[in-house]
Design a protein around this motif. Structure first.
Motif, PDB file in Angstrom:
ATOM      1  N   ILE A  34      96.398  25.873  65.522  1.00 40.47           N
ATOM      2  CA  ILE A  34      95.713  27.158  65.686  1.00 40.47           C
ATOM      3  C   ILE A  34      96.151  27.855  66.972  1.00 40.47           C
ATOM      4  N   SER A  37      99.529  29.332  66.093  1.00 40.51           N
ATOM      5  CA  SER A  37      99.322  30.409  65.122  1.00 40.51           C
ATOM      6  C   SER A  37      98.730  31.643  65.784  1.00 40.51           C
ATOM      7  N   ALA A  38      97.700  31.457  66.598  1.00 37.39           N
ATOM      8  CA  ALA A  38      97.046  32.600  67.242  1.00 37.39           C
ATOM      9  C   ALA A  38      97.995  33.314  68.207  1.00 37.39           C
ATOM     10  N   LEU A 195      88.942  32.842  56.110  1.00 31.95           N
ATOM     11  CA  LEU A 195      88.699  31.618  56.873  1.00 31.95           C
ATOM     12  C   LEU A 195      87.697  30.719  56.168  1.00 31.95           C
ATOM     13  N   LEU A 255     101.066  32.230  59.802  1.00 32.18           N
ATOM     14  CA  LEU A 255     100.102  32.038  58.720  1.00 32.18           C
ATOM     15  C   LEU A 255     100.205  30.650  58.108  1.00 32.18           C
ATOM     16  N   LEU A 258      98.160  28.564  60.325  1.00 34.00           N
ATOM     17  CA  LEU A 258      96.735  28.868  60.170  1.00 34.00           C
ATOM     18  C   LEU A 258      96.127  28.039  59.045  1.00 34.00           C
ATOM     19  N   SER A 274      90.851  30.470  67.771  1.00 31.49           N
ATOM     20  CA  SER A 274      91.650  31.588  67.259  1.00 31.49           C
ATOM     21  C   SER A 274      91.518  32.846  68.113  1.00 31.49           C
ATOM     22  N   GLU A 277      94.312  34.927  70.177  1.00 28.73           N
ATOM     23  CA  GLU A 277      95.057  36.108  69.729  1.00 28.73           C
ATOM     24  C   GLU A 277      94.631  37.360  70.480  1.00 28.73           C
TER      25      GLU A 277
END
Length: 318
Positions: A34, A37-38, A195, A255, A258, A274, A277
């Motif tokens: 995460i 990803s973020a 989510l 993604l 994620l 998250s 981001e």
């Protein structure tokens, strides 16, 4: 070896051996996934703006490319690992379909919002999603929310408000700020629904889930493109180069991770981490586009970083 058990063997042991295996959550893997990803998702506003010609709004078209490239990349990965057969053998379900559709709608509306209003405001509205997801997980899945979870989520949300200038400052938008705000809110609601869907079907392999996530996201955004019919005639070679980077970095990479994180973290943990981001988007907005980085914004970013660290202090998994 299950067929070697004597007839009087413990029935529970035999049933455990015959039952299909299920991957146990790996919290450390979820945290790493995460965070990466973020960070990549935080760069979506940069790639999206640089890929969009002046005066155009191409969120749906760019997100369609993002989803299509992600699906193609996962298909190649499944082929290289000789796991294409999993697409046929693993049963699809409504939560898998809905997760992809909601994510596609969320990312398309978010990307359009980043063009129509300040990047900081767009990402703040997008991140109503984790709050929605955590509340829904408590109501629908009866998922526990510890005091630490609540403190992390609350701290991140307050920090987010400061970071966007909604508290202790101002966040001036352009002439189309109202539309950008509406799209930002819509992206947050869709993101929260996506989510929540990731909390279902943890038995599905991550690579298979990623493929279907991208595929159904592409279908949803493709429908949006048919309706809106965005004008791509103004795209320059530079725009297309940024768009290609957007497809790979903010699509396949961000993604895909994620989905991995969603399998290994509880909704509250996923939500708190998250929010990184928001910090990344705020820094990009200030450095690349000259958006204000006031004292309240810096304070809010600090609160978000504190909130990110709190879930790591939890000593349990699910």
């Amino acid at each position: 070896m299950c067929d070697r058990f004597p007839r009087r063997a413990d029935a529970r042991l035999a049933s455990r051996c015959s039952a299909p295996s299920r991957t146990l959550p790996d919290r450390r893997l979820g945290i790493v996934a995460i965070v990466l990803s973020a960070t990549a998702m935080g760069a979506a506003g940069l790639f999206g703006r640089m890929a969009t010609p002046d005066g155009a709004v191409l969120g749906e078209a760019l997100t369609l490319g993002r989803m299509a490239v992600g699906a193609a990349g996962m298909l190649v990965l499944l082929a290289l690992t000789r796991r294409l057969g999993q697409l046929r053998r693993v049963r699809l379900s409504g939560s898998v379909v809905a997760g992809g559709v909601f994510l596609g709608l969320s990312l398309a509306t978010y990307l359009s919002a980043t063009v129509l209003t300040d990047l900081s405001r767009a990402v703040v509205l997008h991140y109503l999603g984790p709050v929605v997801a955590t509340v829904l997980a408590r109501v629908v899945l009866k998922e526990s929310i510890t005091r630490l979870d609540a403190l992390s989520l609350g701290t991140a949300f307050v920090g987010m408000l400061f970071a966007a200038g909604l508290v202790g400052g101002s966040s001036a938008g352009g002439d189309q700020e109202t539309l950008g705000t509406v799209l930002g809110v819509a992206s947050g609601v869709f993101y929260g629904a996506a989510l929540l869907c990731y909390r279902y079907r943890s038995d599905m392999p991550s690579d298979v889930r990623c493929f279907w996530n991208f595929a159904f996201g592409a279908i949803a955004t493709g429908a949006m493109v048919v309706v809106t019919q965005p004008d791509l005639s103004g795209m320059t070679p530079s725009n297309w180069t940024w768009a290609a980077g957007f497809f790979v970095v903010c699509g396949l990479f961000a993604l895909g991770l994620l989905v991995v994180a969603g399998k290994h973290l509880r909704a509250a943990e996923l939500s708190g981490l998250s929010y990184l981001e928001v910090v990344v988007a705020l820094m990009i907005g200030a450095l690349a586009f000259g958006e204000s980085a006031s004292t309240p914004a810096v304070f809010g970013s600090g609160l978000i970083l504190v909130a990110m660290a709190l879930p790591m202090l939890a000593g349990r998994r699910h």
